[in-house]
Structure formats: C-alpha cells, structure tokens
Design a protein around this motif. Structure first.
Motif, PDB file in Angstrom:
ATOM      1  N   UNK A 173       0.854  -1.177   0.000  1.00 28.22           N
ATOM      2  CA  UNK A 173       0.000   0.000   0.000  1.00 28.22           C
ATOM      3  C   UNK A 173       0.896   1.236   0.000  1.00 28.22           C
ATOM      4  N   UNK A 174       0.309   2.401   0.226  1.00 26.14           N
ATOM      5  CA  UNK A 174       1.083   3.643   0.183  1.00 26.14           C
ATOM      6  C   UNK A 174       1.280   4.273   1.561  1.00 26.14           C
ATOM      7  N   UNK A 175       1.210   3.480   2.632  1.00 21.74           N
ATOM      8  CA  UNK A 175       1.560   4.000   3.960  1.00 21.74           C
ATOM      9  C   UNK A 175       3.019   3.719   4.295  1.00 21.74           C
ATOM     10  N   UNK A 176       3.743   3.176   3.313  1.00 21.57           N
ATOM     11  CA  UNK A 176       5.182   2.953   3.430  1.00 21.57           C
ATOM     12  C   UNK A 176       5.828   3.493   2.145  1.00 21.57           C
ATOM     13  N   UNK A 177       7.136   3.757   2.139  1.00 22.46           N
ATOM     14  CA  UNK A 177       7.774   4.387   0.966  1.00 22.46           C
ATOM     15  C   UNK A 177       7.662   3.556  -0.311  1.00 22.46           C
ATOM     16  N   UNK A 178       7.342   4.237  -1.405  1.00 24.37           N
ATOM     17  CA  UNK A 178       7.199   3.555  -2.696  1.00 24.37           C
ATOM     18  C   UNK A 178       8.509   2.930  -3.171  1.00 24.37           C
ATOM     19  N   UNK A 179       9.628   3.535  -2.802  1.00 21.24           N
ATOM     20  CA  UNK A 179      10.924   2.989  -3.225  1.00 21.24           C
ATOM     21  C   UNK A 179      11.120   1.575  -2.685  1.00 21.24           C
ATOM     22  N   UNK A 180      10.623   1.346  -1.474  1.00 21.78           N
ATOM     23  CA  UNK A 180      10.725   0.016  -0.869  1.00 21.78           C
ATOM     24  C   UNK A 180       9.787  -0.952  -1.595  1.00 21.78           C
ATOM     25  N   UNK A 181       8.579  -0.481  -1.896  1.00 16.73           N
ATOM     26  CA  UNK A 181       7.622  -1.315  -2.632  1.00 16.73           C
ATOM     27  C   UNK A 181       8.174  -1.685  -4.002  1.00 16.73           C
ATOM     28  N   UNK A 182       8.770  -0.724  -4.697  1.00 16.57           N
ATOM     29  CA  UNK A 182       9.336  -0.997  -6.020  1.00 16.57           C
ATOM     30  C   UNK A 182      10.409  -2.076  -5.942  1.00 16.57           C
ATOM     31  N   UNK A 183      11.315  -1.953  -4.983  1.00 19.00           N
ATOM     32  CA  UNK A 183      12.372  -2.957  -4.834  1.00 19.00           C
ATOM     33  C   UNK A 183      11.786  -4.330  -4.504  1.00 19.00           C
ATOM     34  N   UNK A 220      -2.264  -1.632  -3.618  1.00 15.90           N
ATOM     35  CA  UNK A 220      -3.415  -0.891  -3.104  1.00 15.90           C
ATOM     36  C   UNK A 220      -2.944   0.555  -2.896  1.00 15.90           C
ATOM     37  N   UNK A 221      -3.163   1.450  -3.866  1.00 19.38           N
ATOM     38  CA  UNK A 221      -2.574   2.788  -3.819  1.00 19.38           C
ATOM     39  C   UNK A 221      -3.322   3.725  -2.873  1.00 19.38           C
ATOM     40  N   UNK A 222      -3.264   3.398  -1.599  1.00 16.89           N
ATOM     41  CA  UNK A 222      -3.984   4.174  -0.585  1.00 16.89           C
ATOM     42  C   UNK A 222      -3.069   4.431   0.599  1.00 16.89           C
TER      43      UNK A 222
END
Length: 309
Positions: A141-151, A166-168
C-alpha cells in the motif's frame, strides 16, 4: 489439490486510537468524544490479518518502533498466526499510530503518524527471498515508501509472485512501479486522482483500465463503496455488486477486501469474479463491527454469510 494461498504483505503497522463522536467538528470547534478505544491496525497489518483469517498462509514485511506500541503490534500479529520474522525494530522512530474520529453514522476521518512505517528503507527486504519463494501474492500500500515497494515488487517478479498494489492513501506513483504491478486496486476517488479520469460510469472505468494497461498493469479493481467493485482484466470486465448492510465502522473495509481477496484468488486470476464476491462479503461483515483489526471476519463467518439468502 492446491494448498492455501501463500501471501506476503509489505506495509504499515499502526496502533489505532478511535474517538467516538456524534458528528465531526467544524474548523476551530472543540467537541466532546463519547468514548475512546485503541486497537491494532495499519493498512498493511489489517490486510495481513484479513488474508490469514480467510485461510492464507501469511508473512509480513515491515517495521515497528522499539516501544510499547511496537511490542503490542508484534504480539497482535503473532496471535493471528502471521510470520513476523521480517518485521524490523526501528530504534530511531516510533511505531506508527492513527487517530480516528468516528461519527454516529459509521463514517471516519483518520490522521496518521507514519513513524517507523515511513522511515522504512530497502534494508527491510534483506532475506525476504525465503518468504517470496513459493508465494502466490505480494501486497503493498502507500503507507510505506514507494521505493521500498518498487524494490520488493522487482524481487517478487524474479520469484514469479503476482503483485497487488493498493494505492492508498493515493498520491503520485513512481512510474516504474506500475510496470511491476500485476493488479492495482484503488477506490473510485484514488483512481480518479491517479488517472485524472473521473469515475462516473462504465465508460470512464474502462478508460481508467486502459490508462493503467498502457503503463503495464493488466488488472484493475475499483472499489465503489455501496455500488460494489468494478473489474477489468485482459479477459473481460464487469461489476460485482456490494452486499447491503448497515455500516457501524468503515475503518478497515478496504483492507479486509484486499486481504480476503488475496486468500481466494487463483494464480492466473481466472476466478476474479468469484474472489471479488467473497472479498465483498468479508468487507460487509467488517463494517458491521467496531474497530479495525478486531472486526475482520474469519473464513467460516464469510462462508456462512455467503450461504445466507
């Protein structure tokens, strides 16, 4: 016969404090809360609990502070049989918290302190290959940094894991992240914010699906509240109606939907319509109870509700 889905959730962990009021205050106004309650929450934690309660084997990747709230949340996740081996303890930032104002109609306003959630770096991903190996889905989701999600999504694709975003709460997306996303699941306002296309009818929702498909996301799910869920995949599109219930607290409705969905989806997403019915039913049970995590139903309760006519 396939065993239970294996789900990995990368996301936020919060302690939710809910203030129960008759109505929301106006700007500059002070009102009295009827009561106050605290419960484990955070979008990531809620989604993980929803997945495990619906039968998925669930692991969590995230961070908490080295404080009482962090210990409390780790215990809460363990009690729900969630693998917490990849939750880091941050010595420099507190555990995430959320202050929720809940009115008499079951609507809410939420203020979030990100804390360890927002301070997360790719260091949290060290060693997660062991949980990605053999996993079916990775949710973020987006309650954590996107850079981490991307990796994490890049690692997931190396292991053949289907990624669900889930972009929220909604904000600008790193373009590259979409190219590693298999399923994107916004609500209608989040979808409009991300695409610039107002969600008004089937035509606009199909245009939204086209927007994401051009950026690499093949599957779009738009939650429409009381109207249900719209889905668009390479195989087709449709609207799954919502179950009509009286909402008491909508706090974890969307999180329950995502987690329950991940527990039911097949790897090839061929059963998306049936999985959406299940997820909608789970969400409808959640909103009839108070609190975020405490209100999330088990598979038995969802199946019993589905059997009712």
């Amino acid at each position: 016969m396939k065993m239970a889905n294996k789900v990995v959730v990368l996301g936020s962990i919060n302690v939710d404090t809910t203030y129960h009021v008759e109505r929301f205050p106006q700007p500059g106004e002070t009102i009295s809360a009827k009561s106050k309650s605290s419960a484990p929450g955070g979008k990531g934690a809620n989604q993980a609990v929803a997945a495990v309660r619906s039968g998925a084997q669930t692991s969590f990747v995230g961070a908490v502070g080295s404080d009482n709230e962090g210990s409390y949340m780790l215990e809460a996740l363990k009690e729900n049989n969630i693998d917490v081996h990849h939750i880091m303890v941050d010595k420099y930032h507190g555990t995430g918290t959320a202050a929720i104002t809940l009115d008499a109609n079951g609507q809410n306003d939420i203020m979030i302190y990100g804390g360890a959630n927002q301070a997360m770096t790719t260091d949290v991903l060290a060693g997660i290959e062991d949980v990605l190996d053999g996993a079916d889905f990775l949710i973020s989701q987006f309650e954590t940094p996107q850079e981490v999600t991307l990796a994490a999504f890049k690692l997931a694709k190396e292991h053949g894991v289907t990624t669900i975003l889930n972009p929220a709460p909604a904000h600008d997306i790193i373009p590259e992240l979409l190219s590693y996303t298999d399923v994107i699941a916004p609500n209608e306002s989040e979808c409009a914010l991300l695409t610039g296309i107002e969600v008004a009818d089937e035509e606009s929702m199909l245009k939204s699906a086209e927007y994401f498909q051009k950026r690499g996301v093949k599957h779009l799910l738009i939650t429409l509240g009381s109207r249900g869920v719209f889905y668009a995949t390479p195989e087709g599109h449709g609207l799954v109606p919502a179950f009509k219930v009286k909402a008491v607290d909508t706090t974890a409705a969307g999180d329950t939907f995502i987690g329950a969905l991940s527990s039911q989806l097949k790897d090839d997403l061929s059963n998306v319509a049936d999985a959406l019915v299940y997820a909608q039913r789970a969400s409808s049970l959640t909103v009839q109870q108070m609190g975020a995590m405490p209100s999330i139903p088990t598979a038995d309760k969802v199946k019993a509700a589905l059997a009712e006519k």
